[in-house]
Write a protein that holds these residues in place. Structure first.
Motif, PDB file in Angstrom:
ATOM      1  N   LYS A  90       5.644  -5.832  98.688  1.00 19.31           N
ATOM      2  CA  LYS A  90       6.454  -6.967  98.252  1.00 19.31           C
ATOM      3  C   LYS A  90       7.865  -6.536  97.886  1.00 19.31           C
ATOM      4  O   LYS A  90       8.812  -7.301  98.031  1.00 19.31           O
ATOM      5  N   SER A  91       7.985  -5.310  97.410  1.00 17.13           N
ATOM      6  CA  SER A  91       9.291  -4.829  96.974  1.00 17.13           C
ATOM      7  C   SER A  91      10.110  -4.229  98.109  1.00 17.13           C
ATOM      8  O   SER A  91      11.232  -3.795  97.887  1.00 17.13           O
ATOM      9  N   GLY A  92       9.547  -4.163  99.313  1.00 23.47           N
ATOM     10  CA  GLY A  92      10.311  -3.625 100.434  1.00 23.47           C
ATOM     11  C   GLY A  92      10.390  -2.121 100.451  1.00 23.47           C
ATOM     12  O   GLY A  92      11.226  -1.549 101.142  1.00 23.47           O
ATOM     13  N   LEU A  93       9.526  -1.436  99.676  1.00 28.11           N
ATOM     14  CA  LEU A  93       9.582   0.021  99.584  1.00 28.11           C
ATOM     15  C   LEU A  93       8.497   0.705 100.386  1.00 28.11           C
ATOM     16  O   LEU A  93       8.373   1.923 100.349  1.00 28.11           O
ATOM     17  N   MET A  94       7.706  -0.042 101.087  1.00 27.24           N
ATOM     18  CA  MET A  94       6.660   0.588 101.897  1.00 27.24           C
ATOM     19  C   MET A  94       6.727  -0.034 103.282  1.00 27.24           C
ATOM     20  O   MET A  94       6.484  -1.238 103.424  1.00 27.24           O
ATOM     21  N   PRO A  95       7.119   0.725 104.287  1.00 30.34           N
ATOM     22  CA  PRO A  95       7.469   2.138 104.314  1.00 30.34           C
ATOM     23  C   PRO A  95       8.750   2.433 103.508  1.00 30.34           C
ATOM     24  O   PRO A  95       9.565   1.534 103.277  1.00 30.34           O
ATOM     25  N   PRO A  96       8.954   3.694 103.099  1.00 23.53           N
ATOM     26  CA  PRO A  96      10.117   4.042 102.283  1.00 23.53           C
ATOM     27  C   PRO A  96      11.423   3.780 103.021  1.00 23.53           C
ATOM     28  O   PRO A  96      11.464   3.794 104.257  1.00 23.53           O
ATOM     29  N   PRO A  97      12.519   3.533 102.278  1.00 23.59           N
ATOM     30  CA  PRO A  97      13.826   3.345 102.921  1.00 23.59           C
ATOM     31  C   PRO A  97      14.177   4.543 103.798  1.00 23.59           C
ATOM     32  O   PRO A  97      13.860   5.689 103.464  1.00 23.59           O
ATOM     33  N   GLY A  98      14.783   4.260 104.934  1.00 26.63           N
ATOM     34  CA  GLY A  98      15.161   5.321 105.861  1.00 26.63           C
ATOM     35  C   GLY A  98      14.159   5.539 106.970  1.00 26.63           C
ATOM     36  O   GLY A  98      14.465   6.197 107.964  1.00 26.63           O
ATOM     37  N   ASN A  99      12.945   4.995 106.806  1.00 25.62           N
ATOM     38  CA  ASN A  99      11.912   5.095 107.848  1.00 25.62           C
ATOM     39  C   ASN A  99      11.920   3.820 108.696  1.00 25.62           C
ATOM     40  O   ASN A  99      12.536   2.812 108.340  1.00 25.62           O
ATOM     41  N   ASP A 100      11.231   3.886 109.828  1.00 25.92           N
ATOM     42  CA  ASP A 100      11.109   2.693 110.670  1.00 25.92           C
ATOM     43  C   ASP A 100      10.458   1.577 109.866  1.00 25.92           C
ATOM     44  O   ASP A 100       9.478   1.805 109.140  1.00 25.92           O
ATOM     45  N   GLN A 101      11.014   0.362 109.991  1.00 23.91           N
ATOM     46  CA  GLN A 101      10.538  -0.762 109.199  1.00 23.91           C
ATOM     47  C   GLN A 101       9.923  -1.837 110.107  1.00 23.91           C
ATOM     48  O   GLN A 101      10.474  -2.143 111.171  1.00 23.91           O
ATOM     49  N   PRO A 102       8.800  -2.424 109.709  1.00 20.10           N
ATOM     50  CA  PRO A 102       8.221  -3.533 110.485  1.00 20.10           C
ATOM     51  C   PRO A 102       9.025  -4.804 110.274  1.00 20.10           C
ATOM     52  O   PRO A 102       9.872  -4.895 109.370  1.00 20.10           O
ATOM     53  N   GLU A 103       8.767  -5.802 111.096  1.00 19.14           N
ATOM     54  CA  GLU A 103       9.415  -7.096 110.926  1.00 19.14           C
ATOM     55  C   GLU A 103       8.977  -7.722 109.595  1.00 19.14           C
ATOM     56  O   GLU A 103       7.842  -7.523 109.146  1.00 19.14           O
ATOM     57  N   ARG A 104       9.871  -8.465 108.991  1.00 13.99           N
ATOM     58  CA  ARG A 104       9.557  -9.081 107.702  1.00 13.99           C
ATOM     59  C   ARG A 104       8.347 -10.007 107.806  1.00 13.99           C
ATOM     60  O   ARG A 104       7.507 -10.050 106.911  1.00 13.99           O
ATOM     61  N   ALA A 105       8.277 -10.743 108.908  1.00 16.10           N
ATOM     62  CA  ALA A 105       7.153 -11.667 109.075  1.00 16.10           C
ATOM     63  C   ALA A 105       5.834 -10.906 109.149  1.00 16.10           C
ATOM     64  O   ALA A 105       4.803 -11.363 108.640  1.00 16.10           O
ATOM     65  N   ALA A 106       5.867  -9.737 109.753  1.00 16.72           N
ATOM     66  CA  ALA A 106       4.654  -8.936 109.859  1.00 16.72           C
ATOM     67  C   ALA A 106       4.223  -8.419 108.490  1.00 16.72           C
ATOM     68  O   ALA A 106       3.028  -8.395 108.164  1.00 16.72           O
ATOM     69  N   VAL A 107       5.198  -8.030 107.665  1.00 13.73           N
ATOM     70  CA  VAL A 107       4.886  -7.568 106.316  1.00 13.73           C
ATOM     71  C   VAL A 107       4.320  -8.711 105.486  1.00 13.73           C
ATOM     72  O   VAL A 107       3.341  -8.559 104.754  1.00 13.73           O
ATOM     73  N   ALA A 108       4.936  -9.893 105.610  1.00 17.62           N
ATOM     74  CA  ALA A 108       4.448 -11.063 104.872  1.00 17.62           C
ATOM     75  C   ALA A 108       3.016 -11.387 105.271  1.00 17.62           C
ATOM     76  O   ALA A 108       2.172 -11.717 104.421  1.00 17.62           O
ATOM     77  N   SER A 109       2.713 -11.277 106.533  1.00 16.82           N
ATOM     78  CA  SER A 109       1.361 -11.538 107.014  1.00 16.82           C
ATOM     79  C   SER A 109       0.383 -10.508 106.467  1.00 16.82           C
ATOM     80  O   SER A 109      -0.736 -10.837 106.067  1.00 16.82           O
ATOM     81  N   MET A 110       0.826  -9.264 106.421  1.00 11.31           N
ATOM     82  CA  MET A 110      -0.016  -8.194 105.897  1.00 11.31           C
ATOM     83  C   MET A 110      -0.338  -8.433 104.421  1.00 11.31           C
ATOM     84  O   MET A 110      -1.493  -8.308 103.986  1.00 11.31           O
ATOM     85  N   ILE A 111       0.662  -8.788 103.633  1.00 12.32           N
ATOM     86  CA  ILE A 111       0.461  -9.043 102.210  1.00 12.32           C
ATOM     87  C   ILE A 111      -0.503 -10.202 102.008  1.00 12.32           C
ATOM     88  O   ILE A 111      -1.432 -10.137 101.195  1.00 12.32           O
ATOM     89  N   SER A 112      -0.290 -11.268 102.756  1.00 10.07           N
ATOM     90  CA  SER A 112      -1.147 -12.435 102.634  1.00 10.07           C
ATOM     91  C   SER A 112      -2.594 -12.093 102.961  1.00 10.07           C
ATOM     92  O   SER A 112      -3.525 -12.514 102.267  1.00 10.07           O
ATOM     93  N   TRP A 113      -2.795 -11.285 103.998  1.00  5.02           N
ATOM     94  CA  TRP A 113      -4.154 -10.901 104.384  1.00  5.02           C
ATOM     95  C   TRP A 113      -4.809 -10.026 103.306  1.00  5.02           C
ATOM     96  O   TRP A 113      -5.970 -10.223 102.951  1.00  5.02           O
TER      97      TRP A 113
END
Length: 838
Positions: A90-113
């Motif tokens: 939720k805080s945008g720190l996983m994956p850590p800054p500087g690493n490849d980042q997934p799409e925001r929608a994908a992260v939101a879906s992951m959290i919801s699941w």
């Protein structure tokens, strides 16, 4: 699952930061957990494989966890791991800054699941065991106030309460020791005597203020934040200036003696230049006055020195007055001689960083005496015993004959015990209490007997403990009387009142509509200010403000007698209370465009249209001042006494606003100046040194941007645009972990507002911690999310969150103590071999 240390996941995930990810975690209209958009756990797991396996695997064991040993099916079995992961996502720190980042929608879906999976897996809400606990200091003082009508300083009677996560409500820590019990018994006897009064009292002596200020050899040393006494002081009669005011307990009706601290001093003749009228008041009514200073006194000191000083100060000593029994307000102040500004000097200015002058707090005539201490002795003569507010609460009947004394005493003691014990009393309860009465009344009379029984009530475990019946076989619902006690200590930090007790005795409190009505009533009661002064201040760690003493060399306008910390606390209290108890969303705490300030705070804020010590509600024009992060108290408690601290401010936001505290820093971290080695100039440049170390960067890449955005505010909360030490422009730009760029406090407020759901969740977690009396852990998160979802339907008002907590299983039920787990030999060996988490 193979984990080197589940707890070390916190280090693996490191810290929480601020992302601009919207809509993380959702709920359906019926407040049940929403299914993840993708719906397929294996599809969600692909995100973990793509972005987490690189570091968290059986080869690297980053943070002591290997996600490649887990699966979508085992998520409910590893709730502790995944609850921590949800906060980091939720805080945008996983994956850590500087690493490849997934799409925001994908992260939101992951959290919801993840949330949906964990919530559905918990078939029965977790209750958690809360051990038997005593009253803490606040609760004790409030209980004495409501039971006996006495305002006391519990710190003078009881030992300091241990804190856990800033809260003084943790049941495991609030245990009774022999030392505590000794102090509690002493307090019970003394407070019973104060409440009933003492017709045989010997003269007692009490000094208010520093005793050193009573007889002066050097200039008086005023208390920090006490002001210069040149203007009107709140609570004093209009037409006065300065002074000192206290609550004093008078044991009986009679004659007392007041002595005021010295005001004349041979080496400070200028303070005697003008005639000033000193007045003393009892409950706002003048009982004495004299004059100090003027041409005659000035001349006498100049010619006779110490003899004249002694004669003048002698006017302030041995002032006899009459007072009735009970607590009364005693004040010493001055008639305001003139409303004209002083003409003996020009206005002082402090030069702000943009080179415009801003007035410091001043005004009025400055060559004037002040009151810094006084002494009360008595009674030197006893004339009777009037009905004080405390005696009226105690003596609900008065015997007309000796035959009526014991029945009347029984009625009084029964009433007091029922209020103090928070339940109807039994014959078994009354028998020992009446024995105290019988033993004492035979020799000292009716009132003395009642006083002894009252002392026994105050020393009783039924008063000192917040006791609930044990739960032997699984969690059980609280009885209505137990619920009434929990509710009153939650909302008022005090005893249930008679209305709440009566509802509970009829077994009606547990009815949903009755409970909701009582919560609404209690939140509207003035005693609910406890939720601001106690819960909110502990959640925000306002106590740390007491340790930040502004540097007098750098902030002369905000140190010493001008110390703004008391005023900052009052502003914060009024501001928070205006949100929590006015049916507004709690998210307004981040963005509200109003505050409550007096002249002292206004001048620090650069506002010149507020006058006087009284606090006024004002609509703020500068968006940088909106919400909590624009308040002087928050800005000062997150700074150092001599400079700002972006790291401290960033860490405070992460922990208190976002609910994701940073990892513990490694040992032997050098301070900024040592780290900078003279090469960096501004605080920002010195702070950025930390990022050069990759180990430090994992935390500072998150904390520092949050703090940099507030760098326009100095230690005492004044706004600046240039660094006063180097004359360089303040750089308040910041890049968040997800790449979002913000510039300054106003944009930070908006970024935090976008994380409103996360803010509501941390308030809910902290409120449950405060209300239930134990730490909230991963077992509780499904309940926390349910409360947040239901509060959304109530527009996130504080009352809707309170009702969610009150209706939750951890609050409404009591669980038995869990058996103590035994560590295996392998576990002991593993614990010994693990390095300390940083």
């Amino acid at each position: 699952m193979r984990l080197k240390s589940t707890g070390r996941l916190m280090t693996a995930l490191a810290v929480a930061g601020l992302g601009a990810i919207g809509g993380m975690g959702s709920a359906r209209a019926d407040n049940t957990p929403a299914s993840a958009p993708a719906g397929d756990g294996h599809a969600q797991w692909q995100l973990v494989e793509n972005y987490c396996f690189k570091c968290h695997n059986t080869t690297d064991w980053a943070g002591g966890v290997a996600f490649d040993t887990l699966s979508a099916e085992t998520v409910p079995d590893e709730a502790k791991v995944w609850e921590a992961a949800i906060k980091k996502l939720k805080s945008g720190l996983m994956p850590p800054p500087g690493n490849d980042q997934p799409e925001r929608a994908a992260v939101a879906s992951m959290i919801s699941w993840l949330e949906n999976t964990l919530d559905k897996a918990q078939a029965t809400p977790y209750v958690g065991h809360v051990p038997l606990r005593r009253l803490n200091r606040r609760e004790y003082a409030n209980a004495i106030r409501d039971l006996l009508g006495l305002d006391i300083d519990a710190a003078a009677w009881l030992p300091q309460d241990p804190l856990d996560d800033g809260f003084d409500t943790n049941a495991e820590l609030l245990q009774v020791t022999p030392a505590y019990m000794d102090q509690a018994v002493t307090a019970a006897r003394a407070l019973a005597l104060q409440a009933v009064g003492d017709p045989k009292s010997v003269p007692l002596e009490t000094t208010y203020g520093s005793p050193a200020n009573m007889i002066l050899s050097l200039a008086a040393a005023p208390a920090p934040g006490s002001g210069n006494q040149q203007r009107y002081k709140d609570g004093m009669p209009f037409g006065t200036r300065g002074g000192m005011m206290v609550e004093h307990n008078f044991p009986a009706d009679g004659e007392y003696v007041l002595s005021i601290g010295d005001m004349a001093l041979a080496r400070t003749v200028p303070n005697m230049e003008f005639r000033n009228t000193v007045i003393a008041l009892l409950d706002g009514k003048e009982f004495w006055r004299t004059e100090i200073g003027g041409a005659e006194d000035h001349k006498a000191i100049d010619q006779k020195l110490d003899d004249a000083v002694a004669m003048i100060n002698g006017r302030l000593k041995n002032i006899h007055f009459h007072a009735t029994a009970g607590q009364h307000t005693v004040a010493v102040t001055f008639l305001r001689r003139s409303y004209a500004e002083n003409d003996g000097r020009t206005l002082q200015y402090r030069v702000s960083d943009d080179r415009r002058g801003a007035n410091v707090l001043e005004g009025g005539q400055h060559r004037v005496p002040a009151v810094h201490a006084f002494h009360i002795k008595g009674p030197v003569k006893i004339t009777g015993m009037s009905d004080s507010p405390s005696r009226k609460k105690i003596f609900t009947c008065k015997p007309a004959s000796p035959a009526e004394e014991r029945p009347c005493a029984e009625k009084i003691i029964n009433h007091l015990a029922e209020r103090a014990f928070r339940r109807p009393v039994t014959a078994e309860d009354m028998a020992p209490l009446m024995r105290f009465y019988d033993r004492t009344s035979k020799t000292d009379g009716f009132e003395a007997g009642v006083r002894e029984s009252l002392a026994a009530i105050l020393a009783s475990p039924h008063f000192l403990y917040r006791a609930e019946a044990a739960a032997d076989a699984g969690a059980r619902p609280l009885t209505d009387l137990e619920l009434a006690s929990r509710l009153s200590f939650f909302l008022w930090s005090s005893l249930p009142d008679e209305e709440l007790l009566e509802v509970a005795k009829r077994n009606e409190l547990s009815k949903p509509d009755v409970l909701a009505a009582q919560v609404h009533r209690m939140l509207a009661d003035p005693k609910a200010i406890s939720l601001t002064r106690d819960f909110a201040f502990q959640w925000l760690n306002v106590a740390k403000l007491d340790t930040i003493v502004p540097s007098a060399a750098l902030f002369s306008y905000a140190s010493g007698v001008y110390d703004p910390r008391p005023a900052f606390k009052k502003e914060l209290e009024l501001f928070i209370d205006s949100i929590l108890r006015s049916n507004r969303p709690v998210t307004d705490l981040l963005t509200a465009d109003h505050t409550y300030i007096n002249e002292q705070v206004a001048l620090i804020y650069g506002m010149e249209d507020i006058r006087g010590n009284g606090f006024h509600k004002v609509k703020l024009k500068d968006p940088n001042r909106f919400g909590l992060l624009g308040k002087g108290a928050v800005l000062m408690l997150t700074a150092n006494p001599n400079r700002t601290a972006p790291v401290l401010r960033g860490a405070w936001i992460m922990e208190r606003i976002l609910g994701t505290p940073p990892a513990v820093p490694p040992p032997n971290v050098p301070d900024l100046k040592e780290a900078a080695k003279g090469k960096a100039a501004t605080v920002r440049e010195q702070t950025e040194i930390h990022r050069q170390n990759p180990t430090c960067a994992s935390c500072h890449a998150v904390m520092d941007p949050l703090g940099f955005a507030l760098e326009n505010f100095n230690t005492v909360g004044a706004y600046r645009t240039t660094d006063p030490q180097f004359g360089l422009p303040i750089d308040s730009r910041a890049t968040m972990p997800d790449g979002t760029v913000i510039n300054g406090p106003a944009e930070l407020h908006k970024a935090l507002e976008a994380r409103g759901d996360q803010f509501v969740q941390i308030i809910t977690e902290k409120l449950m911690t405060y209300a239930v009396g134990r730490r909230i852990d991963y077992h509780d998160m499904p309940t926390v999310r349910r409360i947040v979802r239901e509060a959304k339907d109530g527009n996130y008002t504080f009352e809707s969150i309170v009702m969610g907590v009150v209706n939750s299983d951890p609050f409404r039920r009591r669980a038995p103590a869990a058996p103590s787990p035994r560590m295996t030999t392998a576990q002991v060996s593993s614990t010994k071999s693990e390095p300390t988490a940083r």
